[in-house]
Design a protein around this motif. Structure first.
Motif, short mmCIF file in Angstrom:
data_model
loop_
_atom_site.label_atom_id
_atom_site.label_comp_id
_atom_site.label_asym_id
_atom_site.label_seq_id
_atom_site.Cartn_x
_atom_site.Cartn_y
_atom_site.Cartn_z
N ILE A 50 70.39 38.93 -9.00
CA ILE A 50 69.74 39.52 -7.83
C ILE A 50 69.38 38.39 -6.87
CG2 ILE A 50 67.83 40.96 -7.00
CD1 ILE A 50 69.71 42.34 -9.00
N HIS A 51 69.84 38.45 -5.65
CA HIS A 51 69.63 37.35 -4.72
C HIS A 51 68.82 37.74 -3.49
CE1 HIS A 51 73.51 35.46 -6.57
NE2 HIS A 51 72.45 35.31 -7.34
N HIS A 52 68.33 38.98 -3.43
CA HIS A 52 67.52 39.43 -2.30
C HIS A 52 66.33 40.23 -2.83
CE1 HIS A 52 71.47 38.69 -0.52
NE2 HIS A 52 70.86 38.54 0.64
N VAL A 53 65.21 40.14 -2.12
CA VAL A 53 64.02 40.86 -2.54
C VAL A 53 63.22 41.28 -1.31
CG1 VAL A 53 62.71 38.69 -2.82
CG2 VAL A 53 61.93 40.78 -3.98
N ILE A 54 62.71 42.52 -1.32
CA ILE A 54 61.82 43.00 -0.26
C ILE A 54 60.39 42.57 -0.59
CG2 ILE A 54 60.87 45.04 0.88
CD1 ILE A 54 63.48 46.49 0.24
N LEU A 55 59.71 42.00 0.38
CA LEU A 55 58.33 41.57 0.18
C LEU A 55 57.46 42.05 1.34
CD1 LEU A 55 58.97 37.89 -1.01
CD2 LEU A 55 58.37 39.86 -2.44
N GLY A 56 56.25 42.47 1.02
CA GLY A 56 55.29 42.85 2.06
C GLY A 56 55.50 44.22 2.64
N HIS A 57 56.23 45.09 1.94
CA HIS A 57 56.40 46.45 2.44
C HIS A 57 55.04 47.11 2.63
CE1 HIS A 57 57.61 50.70 2.56
NE2 HIS A 57 58.82 50.28 2.87
N SER A 58 54.94 47.97 3.63
CA SER A 58 53.64 48.57 3.96
C SER A 58 53.05 49.34 2.79
CB SER A 58 53.76 49.48 5.18
OG SER A 58 54.64 50.55 4.94
N GLU A 59 53.90 49.90 1.93
CA GLU A 59 53.38 50.63 0.76
C GLU A 59 52.79 49.67 -0.25
OE1 GLU A 59 56.53 54.29 1.40
OE2 GLU A 59 56.94 52.76 -0.13
N ARG A 60 53.35 48.47 -0.39
CA ARG A 60 52.73 47.46 -1.26
C ARG A 60 51.39 47.02 -0.66
NH1 ARG A 60 54.29 47.27 -6.23
NH2 ARG A 60 52.95 45.43 -6.25
N ARG A 61 51.33 46.88 0.62
CA ARG A 61 50.08 46.45 1.26
C ARG A 61 49.00 47.55 1.14
NH1 ARG A 61 51.17 41.96 4.94
NH2 ARG A 61 53.40 41.75 5.37
N ASN A 62 49.41 48.80 1.35
CA ASN A 62 48.43 49.88 1.39
C ASN A 62 48.02 50.35 0.00
OD1 ASN A 62 48.52 49.87 4.18
ND2 ASN A 62 50.09 51.45 4.30
N TYR A 63 48.98 50.60 -0.88
CA TYR A 63 48.68 51.15 -2.20
C TYR A 63 48.21 50.10 -3.20
CZ TYR A 63 51.45 55.11 -0.44
OH TYR A 63 51.96 56.14 0.31
N PHE A 64 48.71 48.88 -3.06
CA PHE A 64 48.40 47.84 -4.05
C PHE A 64 47.61 46.70 -3.44
CE2 PHE A 64 52.30 50.04 -5.30
CZ PHE A 64 51.90 50.54 -6.53
N HIS A 65 47.16 46.88 -2.20
CA HIS A 65 46.22 45.98 -1.53
C HIS A 65 46.74 44.54 -1.44
CE1 HIS A 65 43.63 49.44 -1.93
NE2 HIS A 65 43.74 49.40 -3.24
N GLU A 66 48.04 44.40 -1.22
CA GLU A 66 48.60 43.07 -1.03
C GLU A 66 48.28 42.58 0.39
OE1 GLU A 66 52.71 42.86 -2.06
OE2 GLU A 66 52.36 43.44 -4.14
N ASP A 67 47.77 41.37 0.49
CA ASP A 67 47.42 40.82 1.80
C ASP A 67 48.42 39.73 2.20
OD1 ASP A 67 46.70 38.60 0.29
OD2 ASP A 67 44.54 38.94 0.51
#
Length: 250
Positions: free
Chosen positions: A88-105
């Protein structure tokens, strides 16, 4: 020249068998990778079987998330090192659902971006703006600009060349209400100008910027016709092979 990208984000959908069947349905109907890059982001369980199924085709398989440590006592997290070793050579980071549901800042996203790059992964870094903020402060899309400043903090020019940015208004994610092509272009233009301010014009002109948020076959063509939009990040309409191929072959 920036090669456009159309990437599907399945989120928490599809079994392993369903994911492999999807790949087998679409992999021989995709444009050459030197004309248009196509990718699918899937739950971790499906990634390795999908890579195996997609072998020899233009289709790239992406992770939907990773942690900022390579290994350790982090129950339930996904190692960026292990992702790369699995093909796997690509990854999505900071998606709005990660920020909203899992409180990633932004501080956490910045750590994840650096970890992905350190391990040879190309991150698709998502930044959003909220309609509430735009209305209340007449702030247009500058919230997304602030996100980019924070999420890409400390990266050098070589790092940025391996980063793709996705502008995704959080009010459009999964709502069926997409930004129109002019709104999407405004967001992507401001992001490119921010990268220009950070790293210079040559770097900014080589970074690919995507639009994400209720992308459909009906609006994908108008989005991708804009000069600062280099592709789309597709949610719901990437779950059906017919609509995904319709967007890809727009």
């Amino acid at each position: 020249m920036r090669i456009p990208i159309i990437a599907g984000n399945w989120k928490m959908h599809k079994t392993v068998a369903e994911a492999v069947a999807f790949v087998n349905q679409v992999k021989d109907q995709l444009p050459p990778a030197d004309q248009l890059q196509t990718a699918l982001a899937a739950p971790t369980l499906s990634l390795v079987p999908m890579v195996q199924a997609a072998a020899g085709s233009p289709l790239k398989v992406m992770a939907e998330n990773c942690y900022y440590q390579d290994e350790g006592a982090y129950t339930g997290e996904t190692s960026p090192y292990a992702l790369y070793q699995a093909g796997i050579h690509h990854v999505i980071l900071g998606h709005s659902e990660r920020r909203n549901y899992f409180h990633e800042d932004d501080e956490l996203i910045n750590k994840k971006v650096k970890a992905a790059l350190r391990n040879g992964l190309c991150p698709i870094v998502c930044c959003d703006d909220t309609m509430a903020r735009r209305i209340a402060a007449d702030d247009k899309i500058h919230w997304a600009v602030n996100r980019i400043l924070a999420d890409l903090k400390g990266l050098n020019e070589a790092d940025i060349c391996n980063v793709t940015v996705a502008y995704e208004p959080s009010w459009a994610i999964g709502s069926g209400q997409s930004a129109d092509s002019d709104q999407a272009e405004e967001g992507c233009y401001l992001i490119r100008q921010t990268i220009n301010d950070m790293y210079g014009e040559d770097v900014a002109n080589n970074v690919r910027i995507l639009y994400g948020g209720s992308v459909t076959p009906a609006n994908a063509r108008a989005m991708m016709a804009k000069s600062d939009i280099d592709g789309v990040l597709v949610g719901t309409d990437s779950l059906d092979p017919r609509t995904f191929l319709e967007i890809v072959n727009h």
